[in-house]
Scaffold this active site. Structure first.
Site, PDB file in Angstrom:
ATOM      1  N   HIS A 209      36.600 134.378  60.460  1.00  0.00           N
ATOM      2  CA  HIS A 209      35.830 133.138  60.613  1.00  0.00           C
ATOM      3  C   HIS A 209      34.619 133.356  61.517  1.00  0.00           C
ATOM      4  CE1 HIS A 209      38.689 132.926  64.059  1.00  0.00           C
ATOM      5  NE2 HIS A 209      37.727 132.300  64.680  1.00  0.00           N
TER       6      HIS A 209
ATOM      7  N   GLU B  41      34.486 127.647  62.250  1.00  0.00           N
ATOM      8  CA  GLU B  41      35.087 126.977  63.411  1.00  0.00           C
ATOM      9  C   GLU B  41      33.966 126.367  64.228  1.00  0.00           C
ATOM     10  OE1 GLU B  41      37.365 129.654  65.892  1.00  0.00           O
ATOM     11  OE2 GLU B  41      37.416 128.248  67.558  1.00  0.00           O
TER      12      GLU B  41
ATOM     13  N   HIS C 204      31.629 133.148  68.595  1.00  0.00           N
ATOM     14  CA  HIS C 204      32.376 134.381  68.293  1.00  0.00           C
ATOM     15  C   HIS C 204      32.532 134.575  66.783  1.00  0.00           C
ATOM     16  CE1 HIS C 204      35.767 131.397  68.648  1.00  0.00           C
ATOM     17  NE2 HIS C 204      36.231 132.058  67.606  1.00  0.00           N
TER      18      HIS C 204
HETATM   19  C1  LIG Z   1      42.198 128.374  67.580  1.00  0.00           C
HETATM   20  C2  LIG Z   1      42.349 129.650  68.316  1.00  0.00           C
HETATM   21  C3  LIG Z   1      41.210 130.628  68.038  1.00  0.00           C
HETATM   22  C4  LIG Z   1      39.931 130.117  68.676  1.00  0.00           C
HETATM   23  O1  LIG Z   1      38.834 130.560  68.284  1.00  0.00           O
HETATM   24  O2  LIG Z   1      40.059 129.337  69.639  1.00  0.00           O
HETATM   25  C5  LIG Z   1      41.044 130.840  66.545  1.00  0.00           C
HETATM   26  O3  LIG Z   1      39.976 130.901  65.970  1.00  0.00           O
HETATM   27  S1  LIG Z   1      42.508 130.984  65.676  1.00  0.00           S
HETATM   28  C6  LIG Z   1      42.039 131.256  63.954  1.00  0.00           C
HETATM   29  C7  LIG Z   1      43.243 131.024  63.100  1.00  0.00           C
HETATM   30  N1  LIG Z   1      43.406 129.603  62.822  1.00  0.00           N
HETATM   31  C8  LIG Z   1      42.854 129.079  61.703  1.00  0.00           C
HETATM   32  O4  LIG Z   1      42.250 129.770  60.907  1.00  0.00           O
HETATM   33  C9  LIG Z   1      43.067 127.595  61.503  1.00  0.00           C
HETATM   34  C10 LIG Z   1      42.257 127.098  60.317  1.00  0.00           C
HETATM   35  N2  LIG Z   1      42.647 127.808  59.112  1.00  0.00           N
HETATM   36  C11 LIG Z   1      43.467 127.202  58.180  1.00  0.00           C
HETATM   37  O5  LIG Z   1      43.859 126.055  58.289  1.00  0.00           O
HETATM   38  C12 LIG Z   1      43.858 128.078  56.992  1.00  0.00           C
HETATM   39  O6  LIG Z   1      43.638 129.437  57.326  1.00  0.00           O
HETATM   40  C13 LIG Z   1      43.048 127.760  55.688  1.00  0.00           C
HETATM   41  C14 LIG Z   1      43.299 126.324  55.282  1.00  0.00           C
HETATM   42  C15 LIG Z   1      41.570 127.999  55.901  1.00  0.00           C
HETATM   43  C16 LIG Z   1      43.528 128.696  54.599  1.00  0.00           C
HETATM   44  O7  LIG Z   1      44.906 128.600  54.599  1.00  0.00           O
HETATM   45  P1  LIG Z   1      45.795 129.587  53.669  1.00  0.00           P
HETATM   46  O8  LIG Z   1      45.245 130.976  53.713  1.00  0.00           O
HETATM   47  O9  LIG Z   1      47.226 129.416  54.071  1.00  0.00           O
HETATM   48  O10 LIG Z   1      45.626 128.897  52.291  1.00  0.00           O
HETATM   49  P2  LIG Z   1      45.092 129.447  50.952  1.00  0.00           P
HETATM   50  O11 LIG Z   1      45.496 130.860  50.740  1.00  0.00           O
HETATM   51  O12 LIG Z   1      45.487 128.424  49.956  1.00  0.00           O
HETATM   52  O13 LIG Z   1      43.488 129.402  51.128  1.00  0.00           O
HETATM   53  C17 LIG Z   1      42.796 128.360  50.511  1.00  0.00           C
HETATM   54  C18 LIG Z   1      41.501 128.976  50.039  1.00  0.00           C
HETATM   55  O14 LIG Z   1      40.751 129.375  51.204  1.00  0.00           O
HETATM   56  C19 LIG Z   1      40.490 130.772  51.136  1.00  0.00           C
HETATM   57  N3  LIG Z   1      40.581 131.283  52.481  1.00  0.00           N
HETATM   58  C20 LIG Z   1      41.691 131.391  53.251  1.00  0.00           C
HETATM   59  N4  LIG Z   1      41.371 131.901  54.466  1.00  0.00           N
HETATM   60  C21 LIG Z   1      40.040 132.143  54.419  1.00  0.00           C
HETATM   61  C22 LIG Z   1      39.103 132.687  55.347  1.00  0.00           C
HETATM   62  N5  LIG Z   1      39.510 133.084  56.575  1.00  0.00           N
HETATM   63  N6  LIG Z   1      37.807 132.800  54.992  1.00  0.00           N
HETATM   64  C23 LIG Z   1      37.400 132.402  53.749  1.00  0.00           C
HETATM   65  N7  LIG Z   1      38.223 131.876  52.807  1.00  0.00           N
HETATM   66  C24 LIG Z   1      39.525 131.752  53.165  1.00  0.00           C
HETATM   67  C25 LIG Z   1      41.548 131.366  50.233  1.00  0.00           C
HETATM   68  O15 LIG Z   1      41.056 132.555  49.643  1.00  0.00           O
HETATM   69  C26 LIG Z   1      41.712 130.253  49.222  1.00  0.00           C
HETATM   70  O16 LIG Z   1      40.616 130.305  48.330  1.00  0.00           O
HETATM   71  P3  LIG Z   1      40.894 130.136  46.766  1.00  0.00           P
HETATM   72  O17 LIG Z   1      39.566 130.365  46.120  1.00  0.00           O
HETATM   73  O18 LIG Z   1      41.446 128.727  46.663  1.00  0.00           O
HETATM   74  O19 LIG Z   1      41.938 131.197  46.445  1.00  0.00           O
HETATM   75 CO   LIG Z   2      38.075 131.447  66.643  1.00  0.00          CO
END
Ligand SMILES: CC[C@H](C(=O)O)C(=O)SCCNC(=O)CCNC(=O)[C@H](O)C(C)(C)COP(=O)(O)OP(=O)(O)OC[C@H]1O[C@@H](n2cnc3c(N)ncnc32)[C@H](O)[C@@H]1OP(=O)(O)O
Ligand SMILES: [Co+2]
Length: 139
Positions: free
Chosen positions: A81, A130, A8
């Site tokens: 993602h 993911e 997905h």
């Molecule tokens: C699980 C149920 C469902 C499924 O398929 O089954 C899902 O997919 S649920 C999806 C939601 N859950 C998650 O995304 C869990 C994993 N994600 C995380 O742990 C956080 O989102 C994380 C660590 C990727 C980012 O956390 P956060 O935004 O709180 O932190 P920062 O702002 O410090 O981000 C760090 C750095 O990453 C860049 N970033 C954040 N989100 C994304 C993204 N979606 N795609 C690309 N880049 C991302 C952000 O811009 C920061 O970059 P930097 O250059 O350091 O500014």
């Molecule tokens: Co997902």
């Protein structure tokens, strides 16, 4: 580890209802599931089925949601993602760690009822990846 099928594309939205209307009324999607809550993962989810993959619409379940920060930066929502299938999530985690990638947390059950894990975007060219253990069969 080898990534397999694109299971997905995750799309974050402030409103699943509004996003469903876009996919149904503007884009003509005909296979849209019922939204459901996944509190353990901090999201509300709705699947839009298209040939060969799905759009996974995700909305924050509450203010502690892992996508809350993303939506603050992208208030209208956006691509969040990519999810690829792997044969064995534990072997994938070990391989990713051995290659120096940051694996976020432990494998846990995701919206498809099978184990999933995420790789940090800094290791994957700025795209949140993911990995999902391939369900028994593809429907
Ligand atoms: C699980 C149920 C469902 C499924 O398929 O089954 C899902 O997919 S649920 C999806 C939601 N859950 C998650 O995304 C869990 C994993 N994600 C995380 O742990 C956080 O989102 C994380 C660590 C990727 C980012 O956390 P956060 O935004 O709180 O932190 P920062 O702002 O410090 O981000 C760090 C750095 O990453 C860049 N970033 C954040 N989100 C994304 C993204 N979606 N795609 C690309 N880049 C991302 C952000 O811009 C920061 O970059 P930097 O250059 O350091 O500014
Ligand atoms: Co997902």
């Amino acid at each position: 580890m080898t990534i397999g099928r694109l299971n997905h594309v995750g799309v974050a939205t402030p409103s699943i209802e509004r996003s469903v209307a876009i996919y149904r009324d503007l884009l003509g999607a005909t296979a849209i599931g019922e939204p459901f809550d996944l509190p353990a993962q901090g999201v509300r989810v709705c699947f839009v089925d298209v040939p060969n993959t799905q759009v996974e619409l995700i909305e924050p379940y509450d203010e502690t949601s892992p996508i809350a920060g993303f939506l603050k930066k992208n208030p209208a929502g956006g691509q969040h993602h990519l999810c690829f299938e792997v044969a064995d999530i534990h072997a994938a985690v070990a391989d990713m760690k051995a290659k120096g990638a940051t694996v976020l947390g432990e494998p846990r059950i995701g919206a498809h009822g099978t184990p999933i894990v995420f790789l940090h975007p800094r290791d994957t060219g700025g795209v949140l990846i993911e990995l999902l253990e391939t369900p028994g069969d593809h429907h």
